[in-house]
Design an enzyme around this catalytic site. Structure first.
Site: not given
Length: 284
Positions: A53, A58, A119, A150, A172
């Site tokens: 993931d 990131y 996200h 998410s 998520q």
């Protein structure tokens, strides 16, 4: 809908609402350098992980993709056996979302992501609707095999339900015994949306809690393994992060025992809305 039964092995998969399968256990790579990412992903795959993931945010999609390709080349493993997730950093508009998806694929060196998530719900209803349409269309193009979200709160999931759009396969969020999000869990489970825990270890902030330590001692496991097994038995997809080869291996050693109902009940009672990182489930 019923809570999924936990898988019985590291490569075990759960069925998503779109018919695709997702490994219930994986490796998160948040806040890792490029070298750490490459080394950890490679090691995780070597010890049996099949779910990685990452995210645009990131900044390590490239080493994730490179580690996967090198592992495939060295072992002959089929790409279809490995499940790669990434996420959209910014919610802006349809065209920019499509552009960002293509850019992420290029960075990762992939032709598709197994799962791609918004996200967050930041941006408001109009922007969320546009961006979700982009993900739906990218899925139709074959760039994304499954799509999800998410850090979405219950009201954001309800928004999609009211719009009668295809629902996310996954939400998520932050989930562990000290952050249970019952309202979000309820609406997702009622609508066949899998829950995925991005911080199942609560950043080790409660490893010293007496209940966690007591259950760990009882079962001959460490505190991390107890918290991960708790998530597994609740039917959550769990993606613990670690840069330690030893910990990457030990985190996965949770398929040889079961936490009994009385201990699960004790762990369930620990909810304190413990925020360990990002908490945006209530944004407008």
């Amino acid at each position: 809908m019923p809570v999924p039964k936990p898988v019985t092995s590291l490569a075990g998969r759960l069925k998503m609402r779109d018919g695709q399968d997702i490994p219930q256990f994986g490796l998160g790579v948040y806040e890792m350098s490029d070298k750490e990412t490459y080394d950890c992903v490679k090691h995780a795959l070597e010890v049996g992980y099949r779910h990685i993931d990452t995210a645009e945010w990131y900044g390590n999609e490239e080493p994730c993709g490179r580690a996967i390709r090198d592992f495939i080349k060295e072992t002959g493993t089929h790409r279809s056996e490995i499940f790669l997730t990434s996420k959209l950093k910014h919610n802006r508009d349809y065209e920019l979302a499509m552009q960002d998806i293509r850019s992420s694929l290029k960075r990762a060196g992939e032709t598709y992501f197994d799962l791609y998530l918004m996200h967050s719900a930041i941006g408001g209803p109009k922007v969320r609707k546009e961006v979700w349409k982009a993900l739906c269309d990218a899925k139709k193009e074959g760039w994304l095999h499954s799509i999800g979200v998410s850090n979405f709160g219950a009201k954001h999931i309800q928004e999609f339900i009211d719009q009668k759009v295809p629902l996310p396969t996954v939400n998520q969020i932050d989930l562990h015994p000290f952050m249970r999000h019952p309202e979000i869990v309820r609406i997702c489970e009622d609508n066949g949306i899998l829950l995925e825990a991005w911080g199942p270890l609560a950043r080790a902030m409660r490893f010293n809690h007496s209940v966690v330590q007591s259950v760990a001692k009882k079962h001959g496991k460490d505190e991390a393994q107890i918290m991960l097994r708790w998530g597994l038995q609740h039917g959550f997809v769990i993606i613990p992060k670690s840069v330690s080869p030893k910990r990457i291996k030990s985190n996965a050693e949770i398929f040889d025992f079961e936490i009994p109902p009385e201990d699960m009940k004790e762990l369930d009672a620990l909810d304190e809305y413990l925020v360990t990182d990002w908490d945006v489930v209530d944004v407008e």
